[in-house]
Write an enzyme that holds these catalytic residues in place. Sequence first.
Site, PDB file in Angstrom:
ATOM      1  N   LYS A  11       7.090  -2.140  -5.794  1.00  0.00           N
ATOM      2  CA  LYS A  11       7.284  -1.426  -4.414  1.00  0.00           C
ATOM      3  C   LYS A  11       8.657  -1.567  -3.365  1.00  0.00           C
ATOM      4  O   LYS A  11       8.667  -2.976  -2.807  1.00  0.00           O
ATOM      5  CB  LYS A  11       5.971  -1.426  -3.872  1.00  0.00           C
ATOM      6  CG  LYS A  11       5.448  -1.201  -2.955  1.00  0.00           C
ATOM      7  CD  LYS A  11       4.580  -1.202  -1.929  1.00  0.00           C
ATOM      8  CE  LYS A  11       3.959  -0.512  -0.460  1.00  0.00           C
ATOM      9  NZ  LYS A  11       4.300   0.609  -0.480  1.00  0.00           N
TER      10      LYS A  11
HETATM   11  N1  PMP Z   1       2.677   5.958  -4.555  1.00  0.00           N
HETATM   12  C1  PMP Z   1       3.431   5.131  -4.196  1.00  0.00           C
HETATM   13  C2  PMP Z   1       4.471   5.925  -3.694  1.00  0.00           C
HETATM   14  C3  PMP Z   1       3.110   4.275  -2.597  1.00  0.00           C
HETATM   15  O1  PMP Z   1       4.044   4.085  -1.749  1.00  0.00           O
HETATM   16  C4  PMP Z   1       1.325   4.020  -2.505  1.00  0.00           C
HETATM   17  C5  PMP Z   1       1.405   3.215  -1.581  1.00  0.00           C
HETATM   18  N2  PMP Z   1       1.619   1.546  -1.404  1.00  0.00           N
HETATM   19  C6  PMP Z   1       1.123   4.071  -3.843  1.00  0.00           C
HETATM   20  C7  PMP Z   1       1.242   4.997  -4.589  1.00  0.00           C
HETATM   21  C8  PMP Z   1      -0.732   4.194  -3.280  1.00  0.00           C
HETATM   22  O2  PMP Z   1      -0.520   2.128  -3.953  1.00  0.00           O
HETATM   23  P1  PMP Z   1      -1.236   1.800  -2.600  1.00  0.00           P
HETATM   24  O3  PMP Z   1      -2.845   1.976  -3.272  1.00  0.00           O
HETATM   25  O4  PMP Z   1      -1.545   0.104  -3.721  1.00  0.00           O
HETATM   26  O5  PMP Z   1      -1.360   1.562  -1.783  1.00  0.00           O
END
Ligand code: PMP
Length: 304
Positions: free
Chosen positions: A158
Amino acid sequence: MMQPSEKIWMDGTFVNWADANVHVLTHSLHYGLAAFEGIRCYQGKNGSAIFRLPEHVDRLFESAHIAMIRIPYDKKQVTEAIVETVRVNKLEACYIRPLVYIGYGAMGLYPGENPIRVAIAAWRWGAYLGEEALASGIRARVSSFTRHHVNVSMTRGKISGYYVNSILAKREVKADGYDEAIMLDPEGYVAEGTGENVFIVRRGVLKTTPLTSILEGITRNSVIQLARERGIPVAEERFTRDEMYVADEVFVTGTAAELTPVREIDNRRIGAGKPGPITMALQKAFFDVVTGEDPSHQAWLTRV
Ligand code: PMP
């Protein structure tokens, strides 16, 4: 506008919200190499709890590892700092944003020995796509921008700079009156939303994109588990945009977006044009767990 809270944790100490500044020549500000997290703390019947905190801290360290950024704290220190940030700000329900970035020092693409800096902020943030979206679903459009090729951006991380692609996609669809963009991978299969993972339901089977080309969503993982516990078959398989059009139900998941139904994609009604039964059952299951109404996943909650 975001709702300021009192203090932000910066490099080991709390500073006032208004004083949480960096030098304009901060390396990450110029080139986008930084790792971050988005975490939610929910207010429940047994007080406030941070949802899946260890998994978020693990992912922050994985993102930093992929980016070759050495975090100058261990996981225990970061975990404690996150909990402390929520406590100090006396927040009951909030969104938490840890950020690991390359500080001021050398300029140019080789960051050399620049200091690695860490900030943790928390503030009140309601439904990301709106309360109405959670209840009635959103209108999405497939973006004209392709999501990352796995050898351009390493999607297990991320990483801040990756979100330029998301912002371009989001702005494009918002300008055209849609709520969210769904992005395809370089081969044309559905990848993810700008900040969410995508799920479809067809003939009783829940399908979601495999982890090869997307962020490993923690909400995605939670929803897969909740579905399996309820006897709903789950397949982690690639699917195409037309498979979304003919799906009975579509929804997106993310820490910010939680579990948001999608009622229309590319001007095609999805299913009955309103959130379907599996979507709503899983949304309820999710909110029951995060608020402690359903005690079956206590291990997912870190009490504040
Ligand atoms: N894909 C992307 C590109 C994101 O930014 C996020 C948010 N973090 C997610 C998927 C979903 O991840 P999470 O459920 O861990 O927040």
